[in-house]
Design a protein around this motif. Structure first.
Motif: not given
Length: 375
Positions: A204-207, A255-259, A328-329, A335-342
Motif C-alpha cells: 500500500e502507499a505509505g507502507s 489499484a489503477l489496473h486491477s487484474p 511506496v510513498s 494515486s495515494t491508494t497505489a497498490r504496487i505489485a512486482r
C-alpha cells in the motif's frame, strides 16, 4: 539499508556475439569469474520477446488474483510445492514462512518434447520435485497462461544455451580435463530445468514490504519485529542450478489496473519505472559489498549457480543475491491508494538428475540437499 546503494554495471553482450562465438574470455571472466558479479546481460533479443514478457508477467498478477480455493487446486504438496502454485511454503533466513510473494513453478521438460510435463520418474521415484507433472490454470480462466510461458521459457533456454556455449569455450581453455561442450549439452538436454513465475503481492502507499514483513513476524513472535533485514522479499541465497535466466521486473499499480477487472488476454499497464528506486535485485559482491543490478526491459540477464561453480571447478562462481521489495510513498505515485505489485520470471537451467556435478555427486544428490534445507 544505506540511503546510497551502488548501481552495478554488469557485462552486456549481444545475442549476435553469442551466436558468432565472439564473446572474449575477458568479458566472461569479468561477468562470472572469482571477482565478478556473477551476472551477464544479453541484448538484441528477438522482437517477439517484448510481447511475450508483457503477457507472461501480466499473467502473474492475473493468476495471483484468482480465488483462494482455485489457487489451492493448483498446489502440488507431493512435489513439496515445487510444481504449480506456492505461497507460504518457503522459509526465509529468519526461519519464518514467506507469505509476501506467490510463486508458480513449471517443469520445462517441454523444451525437449512438447508433450513432456516432467522428468521421468523411472530412475528417481523419490524425487517428485522434478518428476511430478505440471499443473496448469484453466484455459477458460487464463487462456494465454500456458502457451505464452512455454514460448518465453523456450526463448530463455535457447539464449542460455548460447551463454553456456561461450562458457564452454572458456572452460575448455582454462579447466583441466573439461569435457568439450559439456555445459551447452547440460542446458539443451535437461529435463529438470525449472521456471518460477513470481508475484510479489502489492504494498500500500505509505507502507513498505519491510514494515509488512515485520508486522507479520510480530504476530508470530513478539521479538521478531526487531530484525532489519535488507533482503526483505527473498533471503540472500545462491541458485543451485547452472545458469538462471531472468527477465526485468514488471511493476503494476493494481489499484489503477486491477487484474480482477481486466481481460486476462490483455497485458496490464506497466509502470515506466519502479516507484521505489531501491526495489529490485541486489548482489553481494565477492568483497562483501552490496550492489543493485538493473535489467533493461528489452534484455535478459543470466546469473551463475552452484552447479556451474562445481562443473567449472570454481573458475565461475555462484552469485549471492536477494530481492528488496517496494516501499511506496504517496508522492511516488499519482494515486495515494497505489497498490504496487512486482512480477518477474526466473528460469533455472539445471543438469539432469543423473548428471554428475562433482565427482561422486549427481545433481539429484545435490538438489535434494538444497530442497531439504529450504522447503
Amino acid at each position: 539499508m544505506s540511503q546510497s546503494i551502488p548501481q552495478a554495471q554488469p557485462v552486456t553482450v549481444s545475442l549476435q556475439d553469442l551466436f558468432a562465438g565472439s564473446v572474449p574470455f575477458e568479458a566472461l571472466t569479468e561477468a562470472f569469474g572469482p571477482s565478478s558479479l556473477g551476472i551477464i546481460v544479453v541484448k538484441d533479443l528477438p522482437p517477439r520477446f517484448k510481447d511475450l514478457r508483457a503477457q507472461v508477467l501480466s499473467n502473474s498478477s492475473y493468476l495471483a488474483s484468482l480465488p483462494k480455493d482455485e489457487l489451492e487446486k493448483l498446489e502440488s504438496p507431493q512435489s513439496k510445492y515445487l510444481v504449480g502454485w506456492s505461497c507460504g511454503k518457503e522459509t526465509l533466513r529468519s526461519g519464518h514462512f514467506d507469505t509476501l510473494k506467490g510463486s508458480y513453478y513449471i517443469n520445462c521438460a517441454f523444451y525437449q518434447n512438447p508433450v513432456l510435463q516432467n522428468a521421468p520418474a523411472d530412475d528417481f521415484p523419490d524425487f517428485p520435485q522434478y518428476t511430478a507433472p505440471n499443473i496448469w490454470p484453466s484455459e477458460a480462466k487464463l487462456p494465454t497462461f500456458r502457451p505464452s510461458v512455454e514460448e518465453l521459457c523456450t526463448l530463455i533456454i535457447d539464449t542460455a544455451a548460447l551463454v553456456a556455449r561461450a562458457c564452454d569455450r572458456y572452460a575448455l581453455a582454462n579447466v583441466e580435463g573439461y569435457k568439450e561442450g559439456y555445459l551447452e549439452h547440460v542446458v539443451k538436454t535437461s529435463l529438470t530445468t525449472k521456471a518460477r513465475l513470481l508475484h510479489y503481492f502489492p504494498t500500500e502507499a505509505g507502507s513498505s514490504s519491510t514494515e509488512e514483513k515485520k508486522k507479520k513476524k510480530k504476530g508470530d513472535n513478539d521479538n521478531a519485529g526487531d530484525d532489519d533485514d535488507d533482503d526483505d522479499w527473498c533471503a540472500t541465497h545462491v541458485d543451485h542450478g547452472c545458469l538462471t535466466g531472468l527477465t526485468s521486473a514488471m511493476f503494476i499499480d493494481e489499484a489503477l489496473h486491477s487484474p480482477t477487472s481486466s481481460p486476462s488476454t490483455t497485458p496490464l499497464a506497466e509502470l515506466t519505472a519502479s516507484p521505489d528506486p531501491k526495489a529490485g535485485l541486489y548482489i553481494r559482491s565477492r568483497t562483501g559489498h552490496i550492489v543493485k543490478v538493473n535489467i533493461p526491459k528489452d534484455c535478459l540477464a543470466f546469473q551463475t549457480g552452484e552447479a556451474l561453480e562445481l562443473i567449472t571447478h570454481g573458475k565461475f562462481r555462484a552469485v549471492p543475491h536477494f530481492v528488496k521489495g517496494v516501499s511506496v510513498s504517496p508522492s511516488a505515485s499519482a494515486s495515494t491508494t497505489a497498490r504496487i505489485a512486482r512480477n518477474t520470471l526466473a528460469v533455472f537451467t539445471q543438469p539432469n538428475l543423473g548428471e554428475e556435478v562433482q565427482r561422486g555427486k549427481t545433481f539429484a544428490d545435490f538438489a535434494r540437499e538444497v530442497v531439504e534445507r529450504t522447503y
